[in-house]
Enzyme design. Sequence first.
Site, mmCIF file in Angstrom:
data_model
loop_
_atom_site.group_PDB
_atom_site.id
_atom_site.type_symbol
_atom_site.label_atom_id
_atom_site.label_comp_id
_atom_site.label_asym_id
_atom_site.label_seq_id
_atom_site.Cartn_x
_atom_site.Cartn_y
_atom_site.Cartn_z
ATOM 1 N N SER A 193 40.614 51.300 26.869
ATOM 2 C CA SER A 193 41.872 51.268 26.117
ATOM 3 C C SER A 193 41.807 50.189 25.051
ATOM 4 C CB SER A 193 43.042 50.987 27.061
ATOM 5 O OG SER A 193 44.231 50.717 26.344
ATOM 6 N N TYR A 206 46.358 46.043 34.423
ATOM 7 C CA TYR A 206 45.935 47.250 33.705
ATOM 8 C C TYR A 206 44.919 46.902 32.627
ATOM 9 C CZ TYR A 206 45.988 51.318 30.670
ATOM 10 O OH TYR A 206 45.599 52.385 29.896
#
Length: 320
Positions: A193, A206
Amino acid sequence: MVLNNITAFQFFSSVALGLLCFKIVNKFLPWVYVNIIGPYFLGPKLNIRSMGGWAVITGSTDGIGRAYAKALAKRGFSLVLISRSLSKLEDVAKEIENEYKVETKIIDVDFQDSIGIYDRIKAGIEGLDIGVLINNVGVSYPYPEYFQTFYQQNPKVLLDMVSVNIHSVTHMCALVLPVMLSRKKGLIINVSSSITSVPAGLLTLYSGTKAFVDKFSEDLQTEYRDSGITVQCIKPGFVATKMSKVKASMWCPTPDTYVASALNMLGYTTTTPGYFPHHFLEIPCDFMTYLTCKPFVSSMFLKHYLKLRKSALKRLSQKK
């Protein structure tokens, strides 16, 4: 001191300026080639169709995973589709078989479960000529806990996130690498990401799991590059998926648009945002960090996330 009518200050200033220009050009030109000239004018350097007959895709029923499944089926790959929803897997498999006339296999497992699921996956892919692995499955914080501080998070949520975002990548790579190494060719694409490129307070675990994927991919490529294996880590920004809940735009492409772009990057770089506009999510942060200091930039992002959290909680209270 004068050197042919040039002062020492002017001489050393010219040298310093020349070195600075060289450094900028040396960094800028490869970036242009890797991210613009190569992918968009020359196409992918890697012939993925030659890797093997089968592609394995985790998280393949929605978003980026589903888009990869369709893109690879279009190129003639048979597919192993892995996700937790059997009904969704059956629907996607039927759709792909009807449209692209390729063979599919489905394996319904929940990557939050124990390590035993990998025995089932191993049995399901046994004997297949696997040339491509797409590690796409991933989870983020559930709404509205999305912007809670780290210690406020449910321990089960934290455990599941590590299981899905980290264990899935490591175990799936370990399962398919022996097949690829036996044929001295293969492609592994790990989905990280863009959050790893910016400060991400309130998204601590995360972003940490996605940073692991980035580093793991880089080192795995170093380890197996000479064995014919290509490992690439893609770091998308916002993509218009069910999980992101944002509308498609130039800055937020559809999964199909994003995957088409990312596949063009193959062979140019180990780590890439995969979509040219997403590079501009990293550049402002790098520039601000260069001009000021990292703690200041991190503080700015944290204030932004706190505002987002406040807005999310307000919307939730209004719904109630």
